[in-house]
Design a protein around this motif. Structure first.
Motif, PDB file in Angstrom:
ATOM      1  N   ASP A   8       0.697  -1.006   0.069  1.00  0.00           N
ATOM      2  CA  ASP A   8       0.122  -0.081  -0.061  1.00  0.00           C
ATOM      3  C   ASP A   8       0.908   1.181   0.117  1.00  0.00           C
ATOM      4  N   ASP A   9       2.293   1.298   0.602  1.00  0.00           N
ATOM      5  CA  ASP A   9       2.825   2.215   0.682  1.00  0.00           C
ATOM      6  C   ASP A   9       3.748   2.740  -0.320  1.00  0.00           C
ATOM      7  N   VAL A  10       4.041   1.967  -1.223  1.00  0.00           N
ATOM      8  CA  VAL A  10       4.531   2.241  -2.550  1.00  0.00           C
ATOM      9  C   VAL A  10       3.946   1.252  -3.710  1.00  0.00           C
ATOM     10  N   ASP A  11       4.298   2.071  -4.830  1.00  0.00           N
ATOM     11  CA  ASP A  11       3.658   1.564  -5.993  1.00  0.00           C
ATOM     12  C   ASP A  11       4.800   0.342  -6.694  1.00  0.00           C
ATOM     13  N   GLU A  12       4.436  -0.759  -6.080  1.00  0.00           N
ATOM     14  CA  GLU A  12       5.360  -1.867  -6.455  1.00  0.00           C
ATOM     15  C   GLU A  12       4.596  -3.144  -6.714  1.00  0.00           C
ATOM     16  N   LEU A  13       5.031  -4.104  -7.540  1.00  0.00           N
ATOM     17  CA  LEU A  13       4.355  -5.227  -7.969  1.00  0.00           C
ATOM     18  C   LEU A  13       5.356  -6.234  -8.012  1.00  0.00           C
ATOM     19  N   PHE A  14       5.355  -7.411  -7.206  1.00  0.00           N
ATOM     20  CA  PHE A  14       6.369  -8.423  -7.137  1.00  0.00           C
ATOM     21  C   PHE A  14       5.741  -9.733  -7.713  1.00  0.00           C
ATOM     22  N   SER A  15       6.163 -10.392  -8.716  1.00  0.00           N
ATOM     23  CA  SER A  15       5.700 -11.907  -9.118  1.00  0.00           C
ATOM     24  C   SER A  15       6.824 -12.791  -8.973  1.00  0.00           C
ATOM     25  N   PHE A  16       6.554 -13.995  -8.637  1.00  0.00           N
ATOM     26  CA  PHE A  16       7.563 -15.225  -8.770  1.00  0.00           C
ATOM     27  C   PHE A  16       6.908 -16.508  -8.584  1.00  0.00           C
ATOM     28  N   ASP A  17       7.613 -17.436  -9.105  1.00  0.00           N
ATOM     29  CA  ASP A  17       6.967 -18.937  -9.084  1.00  0.00           C
ATOM     30  C   ASP A  17       7.519 -19.685  -7.769  1.00  0.00           C
ATOM     31  N   TYR A  18       6.311 -19.728  -6.873  1.00  0.00           N
ATOM     32  CA  TYR A  18       6.480 -20.330  -5.682  1.00  0.00           C
ATOM     33  C   TYR A  18       6.627 -21.773  -5.644  1.00  0.00           C
ATOM     34  N   ARG A  19       6.757 -22.158  -6.701  1.00  0.00           N
ATOM     35  CA  ARG A  19       6.934 -23.824  -6.784  1.00  0.00           C
ATOM     36  C   ARG A  19       8.013 -24.119  -7.282  1.00  0.00           C
ATOM     37  N   ASP A  20       9.134 -23.099  -7.361  1.00  0.00           N
ATOM     38  CA  ASP A  20      10.259 -23.316  -7.846  1.00  0.00           C
ATOM     39  C   ASP A  20      11.344 -23.004  -6.358  1.00  0.00           C
ATOM     40  N   GLU A  21      12.046 -23.818  -5.633  1.00  0.00           N
ATOM     41  CA  GLU A  21      12.591 -23.692  -4.443  1.00  0.00           C
ATOM     42  C   GLU A  21      13.867 -22.706  -4.555  1.00  0.00           C
ATOM     43  N   SER A  22      14.447 -22.512  -5.602  1.00  0.00           N
ATOM     44  CA  SER A  22      15.483 -21.511  -5.875  1.00  0.00           C
ATOM     45  C   SER A  22      15.044 -19.926  -6.210  1.00  0.00           C
ATOM     46  N   THR A  23      13.958 -20.060  -6.632  1.00  0.00           N
ATOM     47  CA  THR A  23      13.214 -18.687  -6.875  1.00  0.00           C
ATOM     48  C   THR A  23      12.851 -18.257  -5.719  1.00  0.00           C
ATOM     49  N   VAL A  24      12.174 -19.204  -4.774  1.00  0.00           N
ATOM     50  CA  VAL A  24      11.314 -18.667  -3.503  1.00  0.00           C
ATOM     51  C   VAL A  24      12.748 -18.268  -2.599  1.00  0.00           C
ATOM     52  N   ARG A  25      13.746 -19.023  -2.527  1.00  0.00           N
ATOM     53  CA  ARG A  25      14.859 -18.491  -1.983  1.00  0.00           C
ATOM     54  C   ARG A  25      15.479 -17.209  -2.272  1.00  0.00           C
ATOM     55  N   SER A  26      15.508 -16.981  -3.712  1.00  0.00           N
ATOM     56  CA  SER A  26      16.085 -15.806  -4.131  1.00  0.00           C
ATOM     57  C   SER A  26      15.135 -14.439  -3.739  1.00  0.00           C
ATOM     58  N   PHE A  27      13.783 -14.773  -3.972  1.00  0.00           N
ATOM     59  CA  PHE A  27      13.025 -13.827  -3.344  1.00  0.00           C
ATOM     60  C   PHE A  27      12.917 -13.199  -2.196  1.00  0.00           C
ATOM     61  N   ALA A  28      12.937 -14.368  -1.325  1.00  0.00           N
ATOM     62  CA  ALA A  28      13.304 -14.095  -0.031  1.00  0.00           C
ATOM     63  C   ALA A  28      14.246 -13.226   0.384  1.00  0.00           C
ATOM     64  N   ALA A  29      15.458 -13.699  -0.397  1.00  0.00           N
ATOM     65  CA  ALA A  29      16.653 -12.811   0.142  1.00  0.00           C
ATOM     66  C   ALA A  29      16.648 -11.495  -0.278  1.00  0.00           C
ATOM     67  N   LYS A  30      16.384 -11.374  -1.702  1.00  0.00           N
ATOM     68  CA  LYS A  30      16.504 -10.070  -2.471  1.00  0.00           C
ATOM     69  C   LYS A  30      15.588  -8.980  -2.251  1.00  0.00           C
ATOM     70  N   VAL A  31      14.303  -9.812  -2.366  1.00  0.00           N
ATOM     71  CA  VAL A  31      13.089  -8.663  -2.392  1.00  0.00           C
ATOM     72  C   VAL A  31      12.574  -8.700  -0.938  1.00  0.00           C
ATOM     73  N   LEU A  32      12.312  -9.588   0.069  1.00  0.00           N
ATOM     74  CA  LEU A  32      11.645  -9.601   1.006  1.00  0.00           C
ATOM     75  C   LEU A  32      12.665  -9.043   2.235  1.00  0.00           C
ATOM     76  N   GLN A  33      13.956  -9.778   2.266  1.00  0.00           N
ATOM     77  CA  GLN A  33      14.812  -9.174   3.484  1.00  0.00           C
ATOM     78  C   GLN A  33      14.847  -7.997   3.591  1.00  0.00           C
ATOM     79  N   PRO A  34      15.296  -7.287   2.427  1.00  0.00           N
ATOM     80  CA  PRO A  34      15.478  -5.616   2.616  1.00  0.00           C
ATOM     81  C   PRO A  34      14.245  -4.846   3.510  1.00  0.00           C
ATOM     82  N   ARG A  35      13.248  -5.625   3.090  1.00  0.00           N
ATOM     83  CA  ARG A  35      11.907  -4.855   3.426  1.00  0.00           C
ATOM     84  C   ARG A  35      11.601  -5.140   4.973  1.00  0.00           C
ATOM     85  N   ARG A  36      12.150  -6.338   5.501  1.00  0.00           N
ATOM     86  CA  ARG A  36      12.211  -6.780   6.968  1.00  0.00           C
ATOM     87  C   ARG A  36      10.742  -7.070   7.225  1.00  0.00           C
TER      88      ARG A  36
END
Length: 359
Positions: A8-36
């Motif tokens: 809600d606070d920023v105009d961003e949209l993220f999309s990823f394939d949650y069925r692929d474990e390597s993609t999930v790990r990358s999304f968590a580390a690169k996208v979610l972790q900085p946002r805490r």
């Protein structure tokens, strides 16, 4: 399927394939972790693994991934029960265990074949011989279990630091098959002694699987004073069970299931109904020719919800999974027996009329 995360606070949209474990790990580390984020939560079956995986990377409160996988993988669950609570289980054969499979036959009630990670009652088969099992396509993807007779129930529970609170118990109907056609809360078919047995079996199961925190939905059968576990999941039950919980206990089960990592706990209220039932409409295979109107009244009960998922001209297939049902109604009443009578009056298998036509 690609989940989308909107902020809600920023105009961003993220999309990823949650069925692929390597993609999930990358999304968590690169996208979610900085946002805490404070938590990553799933209340649907397919996303339980990635939610636990991301929580482990982020260090947020969650059910450990190993526990999630032991609950989701039906063969793993059976192996854990065999070691820690064998009285709750049934004879079984894991994928690829042909010797154990042979030992399951002959069986007085037959043998159930189910996908090890299946949901929604999909692709469940009743087998009568070892030859049928051996001929099953993709046999190594199935768990085989001795059929457990008896009445079936489901339990909604909430765990905190290893203490398991029973939130609600529902009586399940399947119309003689494997697809659920009704959930009645509270159950009419359990007396006080049997209900205590069901609740105790649920706690023993969750202890065996080492679930310490969060919601769970457990399915069991009761026969001649014996309780057997069918399956369990670290999420709330589907099929509108959360609505039944809210109606009969006052607990906002969806809010608890989403908010438990942030400290949200079940808080009982008065509820708005003594009993409630979700009943699902079914129809014979064919083309839909007519749909009944929503009843204005029901004798001795109230119609709280009504939804038909087909229109005239649609085709209805065989009832192989929950996705093959054609609608549902929610009924409330002064007692479970009153809800049962109202469902019979409603005639859930007569709401949608079909005509068998040659395609």
């Amino acid at each position: 399927m690609r989940p989308e995360i909107l902020r809600d606070d920023v105009d961003e949209l993220f999309s990823f394939d949650y069925r692929d474990e390597s993609t999930v790990r990358s999304f968590a580390a690169k996208v979610l972790q900085p946002r805490r984020p404070a938590a990553v939560v799933s209340v649907t079956e397919d996303a339980l693994d990635p939610a636990a995986l991301m929580s482990g990377i982020l260090g947020t409160p969650a059910v450990p991934l190993a526990v999630v996988r032991a609950m989701r993988d039906k063969a793993k669950m059976r192996r854990v029960l065999l070691e820690r609570a064998p009285h709750l289980s049934v004879p079984f054969a894991g994928p690829g265990d042909d010797e154990a499979l042979e030992r399951l036959f002959p069986s007085a009630y037959g043998v159930i074949a189910k996908p090890v990670s299946g949901t929604g009652s999909s692709d469940i088969l009743l087998l009568r011989s070892a030859a049928e099992a051996q001929a099953l396509p993709a046999r190594d993807q199935y768990l085989f279990e001795a059929f457990a007779p008896g009445a079936e129930f489901s339990v909604e529970s909430f765990s905190a630091n290893g203490v398991h609170e029973i939130v609600a118990v529902a009586e399940k109907s399947t119309g003689g098959g494997f697809v659920e056609t009704a959930h009645l809360m509270p159950p009419a078919a359990l007396d006080g002694t049997a209900r205590a047995q069901v609740e105790q079996a649920t706690r023993e199961l969750l202890d065996a699987l080492e679930l310490r925190d969060g919601p769970a939905h457990t399915e069991l059968k009761v026969h001649d004073g014996t309780v057997r576990v069918i399956e369990t999941h670290n999420r709330p039950g589907g099929d509108g069970i959360a609505d039944l919980v809210a109606l009969t206990t006052g607990i906002d089960w969806r809010r608890v299931s989403l908010g438990w990592p942030l400290g949200v706990r079940p808080t009982r209220g008065a509820g708005t109904a003594a009993a409630a039932v979700n009943v699902f409409f079914t129809a014979s295979p064919g083309r839909v020719t007519a749909i009944a109107d929503r009843p204005a009244t029901l004798q001795g009960a109230d119609l709280a919800g009504w939804e038909v998922d087909v229109v005239v001209g649609d085709r209805v297939g065989e009832l192989h999974s929950s996705g093959d049902r054609v609608g549902m109604a929610t009924v409330t009443g002064p007692s479970s027996e009153a809800c049962r009578r109202a469902v019979a009056e409603l005639g859930p298998d007569t709401i949608v009329t079909t005509e068998d036509t040659v395609q």
